[in-house]
Design an enzyme around this catalytic site. Structure first.
Site, PDB file in Angstrom:
ATOM      1  N   LYS A  16      -7.326   1.541  -2.782  1.00 34.33           N
ATOM      2  CA  LYS A  16      -6.828   1.079  -1.246  1.00 34.33           C
ATOM      3  C   LYS A  16      -6.851   2.281  -0.468  1.00 34.33           C
ATOM      4  CE  LYS A  16      -5.256  -1.324   1.820  1.00 34.33           C
ATOM      5  NZ  LYS A  16      -3.897  -2.161   1.977  1.00 34.33           N
ATOM      6  N   THR A  66       0.697  -1.184  -0.218  1.00 32.47           N
ATOM      7  CA  THR A  66      -0.080   0.082   0.089  1.00 32.47           C
ATOM      8  C   THR A  66       1.014   1.262  -0.132  1.00 32.47           C
ATOM      9  OG1 THR A  66      -1.876  -1.188   1.146  1.00 32.47           O
ATOM     10  CG2 THR A  66      -1.809   1.172   1.251  1.00 32.47           C
ATOM     11  N   LYS A  90       0.641   5.300   8.359  1.00 30.79           N
ATOM     12  CA  LYS A  90       1.330   5.385   7.037  1.00 30.79           C
ATOM     13  C   LYS A  90       0.369   5.492   5.882  1.00 30.79           C
ATOM     14  CE  LYS A  90       2.517   1.914   4.668  1.00 30.79           C
ATOM     15  NZ  LYS A  90       1.976   1.070   3.744  1.00 30.79           N
TER      16      LYS A  90
END
Lengths: 287, 287
Positions: free
Chosen positions: B170, B95, B238
């Site tokens: 995502k 990701t 993150k």
């Protein structure tokens, strides 16, 4: 058992219709009589005040808008308590303050009236289909006694503890939904701006770890520009305000819920869209 | 087809094991060799650098931690592109930033290397069981060609558009989960303080409009004080940072997601609990 019902809004109407289907003896009162016409046409009787309703009922169920309405219906000059008698049951199903639920319970104790707080979730569809979830606070024996009544319009009834516990459970429910509604809204806003195919995004997210009821129910409504209320934005804002007031009294800081409340304030107070459904939150971005 | 794999963390290990079960020819590289031992024991081969992996593979799948790791693995001195040859396939499943996905794609175009961005969701359980959801960006023909490989470790594979579209999907997924995680956390905090029975609250909420995957999966873990990572809090932070940077570049304000990021910053940066699972967010209240 003669049942009285106060509040013939979207939710109340669905519940009353399910009671009538079971041949219950139902008498209703509503602030605006015209809004009761649908259930009167189906056999419900009418009285002109909460007081009169208490005189004519063994059990009174109340489902109105705001805690101030609840206060008036129970404690007002023409209120339920004015005609209350020992052994009667009053059940408030409005989503309202836990502290007010305790106040009503305490007053009922003095008069020998059985009091429950029993807010519901499941929205307009649940009320219509008789599949609501009922969250109950008060005396457990009173809950057991009234369970057969609840079961006429619900698929899940749970006793959570003393007076106010039903309301506190409902507050927990609304705090959870504040997360799913803000998350879904910002997700769609991002996905649209990134140029993604929104129905495909919704379908993929629903098959994984992002899955939730709000996305499954309100995602499709937003994609076809349907902002009719399953649940009024103004009522959801009311709920979040109650939850945060209660949290404050318990010395709890809930920043994400506070942020959700601020967004719904923009929608309801600033943009005057409180009569839209909760999914209209996306209008803050999509004008 | 010779498959190279970079990144033998929790997710990578699960994926590699599923590939090995299908008798795939898999060679791996990982920054810390010891962490690759589990898959080496099951038949995977080892090389000493991404560059060597590119030399020995028709397809390289990468699944590492941060965009900076991705950058190094692709563009570094010993990186994949140093040994890339025409007709090869590189797929980044980390990701990571949509803008970095586009940069990798553009560089691949120059070298005749087929590039896809293909982040996944479904967590450790999905990787182990081969039921991940794969969200793909790049050329559709490349997606079709590699679909049989994805299907060895996933139950849903969808093509979302040009390079970066997988990463953007995502990001949408993580924005949605930011809502369910903060909502669930503040819900439990409220319910506990209100003295409610938490397992009963979770069960009731899951049967109604508050239902969601996070509550169903992480609620029970929190109630038994299990903070082991399905998904690391530091990695979720993150992801939220990437999502908000991208949103910023698109001139989007996402206040609820920002609030979620701030809460995870408190958990990861201030309290140094980034190696816990995302459900550890509740430790900000429950010490």
């Amino acid at each position: 058992m003669k049942i009285g019902f106060i509040g013939t809004g979207v939710m109340g109407t669905g519940i009353i219709e399910n009671l009538l289907k079971n041949d219950a003896d139902v008498t209703v009162y509503n602030r605006t009589k015209a809004h009761a016409q649908q259930v009167l046409d189906q056999g419900a009787k009418w009285v002109d005040s909460p007081r009169e309703l208490a005189e004519n009922s063994d059990l009174v169920l109340t489902m109105v808008g705001y805690p101030s309405d609840v206060e008036k219906i129970y404690f007002g000059d023409d209120g339920l308590f004015k005609a209350a008698r020992q052994g009667q049951y009053f059940v408030d199903m409005t989503t309202s303050k836990p502290s007010l639920a305790k106040k009503i319970f305490d007053h009922g104790q003095k008069l020998g009236v059985h009091i429950l707080d029993a807010p519901v979730s499941g929205g307009d569809v649940g009320a219509k289909n008789g599949t609501l979830t009922v969250m109950v606070g008060g005396e457990q024996a009173d809950f057991e006694k009234l369970k057969p009544v609840f079961q006429q319009f619900s698929s899940s009834d749970t006793y959570f503890g003393p007076a106010g516990a039903g309301q506190n459970t409902k507050m927990a429910n609304q705090i959870m939904i504040a997360g799913t509604m803000t998350g879904m809204t910002e997700m769609l806003v991002y996905a649209k701006k990134a140029g993604l195919d929104l129905p495909m995004v919704c379908q993929t997210l629903q098959s994984g770890a992002a899955e939730n009821f709000s996305l499954g129910t309100y995602g499709p409504r937003i994609l076809r520009d349907d902002y009719t209320p399953g649940f009024f934005a103004k009522h959801f804002l009311k709920d979040l305000r109650i939850a945060l007031e209660e949290a404050d009294e318990m010395n709890l800081d809930l920043p994400a819920t506070k942020q959700a409340k601020q967004l719904y304030e923009q929608l309801v107070d600033d943009q005057k869209l409180g009569n839209d459904g909760t999914q209209a939150l996306i209008k803050l971005w999509w004008h």
